[in-house]
Design a protein around this motif. Structure first.
Motif, PDB file in Angstrom:
ATOM      1  N   ASP A 102       2.869  -7.239  69.367  1.00 31.53           N
ATOM      2  CA  ASP A 102       3.146  -7.361  67.935  1.00 31.53           C
ATOM      3  C   ASP A 102       2.932  -6.026  67.225  1.00 31.53           C
ATOM      4  OD1 ASP A 102       3.804  -8.703  65.514  1.00 31.53           O
ATOM      5  OD2 ASP A 102       1.666  -9.020  65.103  1.00 31.53           O
ATOM      6  N   ILE A 103       1.790  -5.395  67.447  1.00 32.05           N
ATOM      7  CA  ILE A 103       1.495  -4.146  66.738  1.00 32.05           C
ATOM      8  C   ILE A 103       2.388  -3.012  67.219  1.00 32.05           C
ATOM      9  CG2 ILE A 103      -0.423  -3.419  68.230  1.00 32.05           C
ATOM     10  CD1 ILE A 103      -0.183  -2.896  64.427  1.00 32.05           C
ATOM     11  N   THR A 104       2.675  -2.933  68.494  1.00 31.98           N
ATOM     12  CA  THR A 104       3.552  -1.851  68.966  1.00 31.98           C
ATOM     13  C   THR A 104       4.977  -2.026  68.445  1.00 31.98           C
ATOM     14  OG1 THR A 104       3.880  -2.981  71.089  1.00 31.98           O
ATOM     15  CG2 THR A 104       2.197  -1.262  71.016  1.00 31.98           C
ATOM     16  N   SER A 105       5.421  -3.261  68.331  1.00 37.78           N
ATOM     17  CA  SER A 105       6.735  -3.525  67.755  1.00 37.78           C
ATOM     18  C   SER A 105       6.779  -3.108  66.285  1.00 37.78           C
ATOM     19  CB  SER A 105       7.081  -5.010  67.890  1.00 37.78           C
ATOM     20  OG  SER A 105       8.293  -5.297  67.233  1.00 37.78           O
ATOM     21  N   LYS A 106       5.737  -3.434  65.546  1.00 37.32           N
ATOM     22  CA  LYS A 106       5.676  -3.061  64.130  1.00 37.32           C
ATOM     23  C   LYS A 106       5.643  -1.541  63.966  1.00 37.32           C
ATOM     24  CE  LYS A 106       3.514  -7.271  62.786  1.00 37.32           C
ATOM     25  NZ  LYS A 106       3.117  -8.066  61.754  1.00 37.32           N
ATOM     26  N   ILE A 107       4.920  -0.860  64.818  1.00 38.09           N
ATOM     27  CA  ILE A 107       4.853   0.599  64.746  1.00 38.09           C
ATOM     28  C   ILE A 107       6.206   1.212  65.072  1.00 38.09           C
ATOM     29  CG2 ILE A 107       3.869   2.644  65.860  1.00 38.09           C
ATOM     30  CD1 ILE A 107       1.216   1.012  65.964  1.00 38.09           C
ATOM     31  N   ARG A 108       6.884   0.678  66.059  1.00 38.05           N
ATOM     32  CA  ARG A 108       8.207   1.186  66.431  1.00 38.05           C
ATOM     33  C   ARG A 108       9.184   1.048  65.258  1.00 38.05           C
ATOM     34  NH1 ARG A 108       9.497  -2.323  69.967  1.00 38.05           N
ATOM     35  NH2 ARG A 108       7.997  -1.582  71.481  1.00 38.05           N
ATOM     36  N   VAL A 109       9.196  -0.115  64.622  1.00 34.25           N
ATOM     37  CA  VAL A 109      10.083  -0.344  63.475  1.00 34.25           C
ATOM     38  C   VAL A 109       9.695   0.576  62.317  1.00 34.25           C
ATOM     39  CG1 VAL A 109      10.722  -2.030  61.699  1.00 34.25           C
ATOM     40  CG2 VAL A 109      10.693  -2.705  64.110  1.00 34.25           C
ATOM     41  N   ALA A 110       8.401   0.679  62.046  1.00 36.08           N
ATOM     42  CA  ALA A 110       7.932   1.542  60.957  1.00 36.08           C
ATOM     43  C   ALA A 110       8.305   3.001  61.214  1.00 36.08           C
ATOM     44  CB  ALA A 110       6.425   1.396  60.790  1.00 36.08           C
ATOM     45  N   GLN A 111       8.208   3.432  62.455  1.00 40.55           N
ATOM     46  CA  GLN A 111       8.539   4.817  62.791  1.00 40.55           C
ATOM     47  C   GLN A 111      10.027   5.074  62.565  1.00 40.55           C
ATOM     48  OE1 GLN A 111       6.201   6.908  63.245  1.00 40.55           O
ATOM     49  NE2 GLN A 111       7.306   8.706  63.944  1.00 40.55           N
ATOM     50  N   GLN A 112      10.862   4.132  62.924  1.00 41.53           N
ATOM     51  CA  GLN A 112      12.301   4.289  62.706  1.00 41.53           C
ATOM     52  C   GLN A 112      12.627   4.350  61.213  1.00 41.53           C
ATOM     53  OE1 GLN A 112      13.693   0.888  64.895  1.00 41.53           O
ATOM     54  NE2 GLN A 112      13.770   1.994  66.842  1.00 41.53           N
ATOM     55  N   LEU A 113      11.992   3.492  60.436  1.00 46.73           N
ATOM     56  CA  LEU A 113      12.206   3.509  58.988  1.00 46.73           C
ATOM     57  C   LEU A 113      11.677   4.804  58.376  1.00 46.73           C
ATOM     58  CD1 LEU A 113      11.275  -0.188  58.145  1.00 46.73           C
ATOM     59  CD2 LEU A 113      13.557   0.859  58.063  1.00 46.73           C
ATOM     60  N   TRP A 114      10.529   5.256  58.850  1.00 50.43           N
ATOM     61  CA  TRP A 114       9.957   6.509  58.350  1.00 50.43           C
ATOM     62  C   TRP A 114      10.905   7.674  58.619  1.00 50.43           C
ATOM     63  CZ3 TRP A 114       8.765  10.865  61.210  1.00 50.43           C
ATOM     64  CH2 TRP A 114       8.195  11.903  60.472  1.00 50.43           C
ATOM     65  N   GLN A 115      11.509   7.720  59.810  1.00 52.64           N
ATOM     66  CA  GLN A 115      12.433   8.810  60.142  1.00 52.64           C
ATOM     67  C   GLN A 115      13.634   8.831  59.192  1.00 52.64           C
ATOM     68  OE1 GLN A 115      12.970   7.839  64.299  1.00 52.64           O
ATOM     69  NE2 GLN A 115      11.621   9.508  64.937  1.00 52.64           N
ATOM     70  N   LYS A 116      14.151   7.659  58.847  1.00 55.34           N
ATOM     71  CA  LYS A 116      15.263   7.596  57.898  1.00 55.34           C
ATOM     72  C   LYS A 116      14.823   8.089  56.521  1.00 55.34           C
ATOM     73  CE  LYS A 116      17.783   3.920  60.171  1.00 55.34           C
ATOM     74  NZ  LYS A 116      18.284   2.550  60.116  1.00 55.34           N
ATOM     75  N   GLN A 117      13.641   7.675  56.096  1.00 55.84           N
ATOM     76  CA  GLN A 117      13.104   8.106  54.803  1.00 55.84           C
ATOM     77  C   GLN A 117      12.867   9.618  54.804  1.00 55.84           C
ATOM     78  OE1 GLN A 117      12.407   5.935  52.091  1.00 55.84           O
ATOM     79  NE2 GLN A 117      12.290   7.876  50.995  1.00 55.84           N
ATOM     80  N   ARG A 118      12.303  10.140  55.898  1.00 58.40           N
ATOM     81  CA  ARG A 118      12.064  11.583  56.025  1.00 58.40           C
ATOM     82  C   ARG A 118      13.365  12.359  55.878  1.00 58.40           C
ATOM     83  NH1 ARG A 118      11.499  13.447  61.923  1.00 58.40           N
ATOM     84  NH2 ARG A 118      13.642  12.769  61.678  1.00 58.40           N
ATOM     85  N   ASP A 119      14.388  11.931  56.598  1.00 54.51           N
ATOM     86  CA  ASP A 119      15.671  12.627  56.556  1.00 54.51           C
ATOM     87  C   ASP A 119      16.269  12.612  55.147  1.00 54.51           C
ATOM     88  OD1 ASP A 119      15.306  13.008  59.263  1.00 54.51           O
ATOM     89  OD2 ASP A 119      16.841  11.557  59.877  1.00 54.51           O
ATOM     90  N   ALA A 120      16.174  11.466  54.484  1.00 55.56           N
ATOM     91  CA  ALA A 120      16.713  11.362  53.117  1.00 55.56           C
ATOM     92  C   ALA A 120      15.913  12.224  52.146  1.00 55.56           C
ATOM     93  CB  ALA A 120      16.715   9.900  52.671  1.00 55.56           C
TER      94      ALA A 120
END
Length: 133
Positions: free
Chosen positions: A74-92
């Motif tokens: 559960d926690i590793t899945s949440k971190i993976r999703v959060a990391q992907q969202l963070w990368q999109k936010q970083r790029d923007a």
């Protein structure tokens, strides 16, 4: 004020990166080409630190949740999703930080690299704080 903080963060990122290598393109920057090389170096160093901290987090979580695979998944899945969202936010955000420089120009690349180094450092600190006892 913001540019002073960004400059200090870049210097700390570059200083950290110099621990592992003798050649540092940020030593004696005298022109735009060297500034671009230094910003790329700072970005790469920050991204490496981020990858290292993400790996360390995964190792901590493996230890913390060794007895509960459901929670670990559960926690590793949440971190993976959060990391992907963070990368999109970083790029923007970094595209905004580099504006109004022309995309592809040296000024744009320098601003984008400096932004990515800063936000990657911030993200590294956050990831490092997760799962600490």
């Amino acid at each position: 004020m913001k540019s002073i903080i960004l400059a200090l963060a870049l210097i700390s990122t570059v200083a950290h990166a110099t621990e592992d290598t003798e050649h540092n393109p940020c030593d004696a920057v005298e022109n735009d080409v060297q500034t671009l090389a230094c910003s790329a170096y700072g970005k790469a160093a920050a991204e490496q630190l981020l990858a290292d901290n993400l790996q360390s987090l995964n190792e901590r979580l493996q230890t913390l949740y060794a007895d509960n695979k459901a929670q670990l998944n559960d926690i590793t899945s949440k971190i993976r999703v959060a990391q992907q969202l963070w990368q999109k936010q970083r790029d923007a955000d970094c595209a905004i930080a580099a504006f109004p420089a022309k995309p592809g120009s040296e000024a744009y690349k320098i601003a984008e690299n400096d932004c990515m180094a800063q936000v990657s450092d911030d993200r590294s600190e956050f990831l490092e704080s997760i799962g600490q006892e």
